[in-house]
Design an enzyme around this catalytic site. Sequence first.
Site, PDB file in Angstrom:
ATOM      1  N   LYS A 114       0.824  -1.218   0.000  1.00 44.06           N
ATOM      2  CA  LYS A 114       0.000   0.000   0.000  1.00 44.06           C
ATOM      3  C   LYS A 114       0.855   1.263   0.000  1.00 44.06           C
ATOM      4  CE  LYS A 114      -4.424  -1.592   1.617  1.00 44.06           C
ATOM      5  NZ  LYS A 114      -5.577  -1.417   2.451  1.00 44.06           N
ATOM      6  N   LYS A 197      -4.753  -8.602  -6.543  1.00 46.57           N
ATOM      7  CA  LYS A 197      -6.031  -9.026  -5.979  1.00 46.57           C
ATOM      8  C   LYS A 197      -7.121  -7.991  -6.284  1.00 46.57           C
ATOM      9  CE  LYS A 197      -6.257  -7.192  -1.355  1.00 46.57           C
ATOM     10  NZ  LYS A 197      -7.343  -7.122  -0.433  1.00 46.57           N
ATOM     11  N   LYS A 200     -11.208  -2.989  -3.347  1.00 45.03           N
ATOM     12  CA  LYS A 200     -12.192  -1.900  -3.442  1.00 45.03           C
ATOM     13  C   LYS A 200     -11.531  -0.556  -3.724  1.00 45.03           C
ATOM     14  CE  LYS A 200     -13.429  -2.784   1.179  1.00 45.03           C
ATOM     15  NZ  LYS A 200     -12.224  -2.912   2.019  1.00 45.03           N
TER      16      LYS A 200
HETATM   17  N1  AQP Z   1      -9.706 -10.058  -3.470  1.00 39.94           N
HETATM   18  C1  AQP Z   1     -10.042 -10.672  -2.351  1.00 39.94           C
HETATM   19  N2  AQP Z   1     -10.288 -12.006  -2.317  1.00 39.94           N
HETATM   20  C2  AQP Z   1     -10.644 -12.637  -1.172  1.00 39.94           C
HETATM   21  N3  AQP Z   1     -10.795 -11.987   0.000  1.00 39.94           N
HETATM   22  C3  AQP Z   1     -10.569 -10.661   0.020  1.00 39.94           C
HETATM   23  N4  AQP Z   1     -10.635  -9.749   0.993  1.00 39.94           N
HETATM   24  C4  AQP Z   1     -10.315  -8.522   0.503  1.00 39.94           C
HETATM   25  N5  AQP Z   1     -10.050  -8.623  -0.800  1.00 39.94           N
HETATM   26  C5  AQP Z   1     -10.195  -9.938  -1.132  1.00 39.94           C
HETATM   27  C6  AQP Z   1     -11.012 -10.054   2.370  1.00 39.94           C
HETATM   28  O1  AQP Z   1     -12.060  -9.171   2.731  1.00 39.94           O
HETATM   29  C7  AQP Z   1     -11.931  -8.866   4.113  1.00 39.94           C
HETATM   30  C8  AQP Z   1     -12.015  -7.399   4.332  1.00 39.94           C
HETATM   31  O2  AQP Z   1     -10.878  -6.767   3.770  1.00 39.94           O
HETATM   32  P1  AQP Z   1     -10.572  -5.288   4.240  1.00 39.94           P
HETATM   33  O3  AQP Z   1     -11.706  -4.417   3.914  1.00 39.94           O
HETATM   34  O4  AQP Z   1     -10.141  -5.289   5.649  1.00 39.94           O
HETATM   35  O5  AQP Z   1      -9.336  -4.811   3.445  1.00 39.94           O
HETATM   36  P2  AQP Z   1      -8.449  -5.435   2.357  1.00 39.94           P
HETATM   37  O6  AQP Z   1      -8.091  -6.836   2.723  1.00 39.94           O
HETATM   38  O7  AQP Z   1      -7.305  -4.501   2.127  1.00 39.94           O
HETATM   39  O8  AQP Z   1      -9.492  -5.439   1.158  1.00 39.94           O
HETATM   40  P3  AQP Z   1      -9.630  -4.479  -0.067  1.00 39.94           P
HETATM   41  O9  AQP Z   1     -10.927  -4.726  -0.725  1.00 39.94           O
HETATM   42  O10 AQP Z   1      -8.396  -4.617  -0.927  1.00 39.94           O
HETATM   43  O11 AQP Z   1      -9.682  -3.048   0.586  1.00 39.94           O
HETATM   44  P4  AQP Z   1      -8.758  -1.790   0.333  1.00 39.94           P
HETATM   45  O12 AQP Z   1      -8.749  -1.592  -1.145  1.00 39.94           O
HETATM   46  O13 AQP Z   1      -9.393  -0.662   1.076  1.00 39.94           O
HETATM   47  O14 AQP Z   1      -7.395  -2.123   0.864  1.00 39.94           O
HETATM   48  C9  AQP Z   1     -10.625  -9.487   4.601  1.00 39.94           C
HETATM   49  O15 AQP Z   1     -10.903 -10.706   5.254  1.00 39.94           O
HETATM   50  C10 AQP Z   1      -9.879  -9.716   3.325  1.00 39.94           C
HETATM   51  O16 AQP Z   1      -8.960 -10.788   3.440  1.00 39.94           O
END
Ligand code: AQP
Length: 337
Positions: A114, A197, A200
């Site tokens: 990040k 991956k 969001k």
């Molecule tokens: N691509 C993914 N596949 C499977 N699981 C996923 N998770 C996130 N992306 C995937 C799981 O969703 C939960 C919540 O994640 P988070 O909101 O805490 O943040 P993150 O893991 O950093 O997810 P994002 O969507 O990529 O958010 P941003 O873009 O804000 O950083 C976790 O259990 C995660 O493993």
Amino acid sequence: MTHAPRIFSGIQPSGGLTLGNYLGALRRFVEKQGQVETVYCLVDLHAITVWQDPARLRHQTREAAAAFLAAGIDPAQSILFVQSHVPAHAELGWMLSCVARVGWMNRMTQFKDKAGKNAEAVSLGLYAYPALMAADILAYQATHVPVGEDQKQHVELTRDIAAKFNHDYGVEFFPLPEPVIEGTATRVMSLRDGSRKMSKSDPSDASRINLTDDADTIAQKIRKARTDADPLPGSMAGLKDRPEARNLVNIYAALTGEAPDAVCARFEGQGFGAFKPALAEVAVGVLSPITTRMNALMADPAEIDRILLAGAERADAVAAPIVADAREIMGMIRGAR
Ligand code: AQP
């Protein structure tokens, strides 16, 4: 000390939730409900580790709550709440940041991803994020944490922090929580790049399916998803070097509950011109009812707030005494709370 099984997990309201969040986390949160005590949190204090427009953050937090409810989280069975409503998280986060070591934080791959080349300019909160996540889990003495693959390292760090706390103070106070990573969709990849991956906060909306996308948008994003010209092989072994194709087959399998090899066998010899419409159909079939319920819930934001405040009261009743005990173990004089 043995701890009763308790599940804790959270999702950041840092954007609209994606199919990755749904398959990797939210759907599994629903499955765990009723089996053990389940505590689910919208982690807005984590979301602000990167810039969030205040009005959007409020909207996204309510929308994420609507997604939880629409996906099947029952606020009578699970504790569903917003992290910033329960002071134990920030408080224990500070205490545990005095237990965690800088060297441990330096190994966190999500921070490196990040922060990128910009590590000097990102917020201190982004660096300390894993200590706050440890507090989220340990404030409930949670024993199991369902997460996607990307969060495994943070849950392992939580175990290290809990073990160091217990060792330094000569107690068996915190459990060593287990990451629970199950199913075929533990890492859903971007529709535009099979090496990243689905996320969001990816600047490209075409890279992800949002839980708010309508049927046409879902079909269009799948149609435009990056693939290759080769037909599907008879088993997943044939997709070893085809990450985008593998991702779409895995998504199909996760949505239908089939084994990925069975999906390959069924579509063997067919190209993506045939596979993509089939995938769009199952994606719409699963997601459309959720989106419809989310939209209905979002029409009454006051009701969402009421559910979240009631959840926060229940969360506080569990977490505040645990954090009070942790303060006392660390040598702080017991205060009013
Ligand atoms: N691509 C993914 N596949 C499977 N699981 C996923 N998770 C996130 N992306 C995937 C799981 O969703 C939960 C919540 O994640 P988070 O909101 O805490 O943040 P993150 O893991 O950093 O997810 P994002 O969507 O990529 O958010 P941003 O873009 O804000 O950083 C976790 O259990 C995660 O493993």
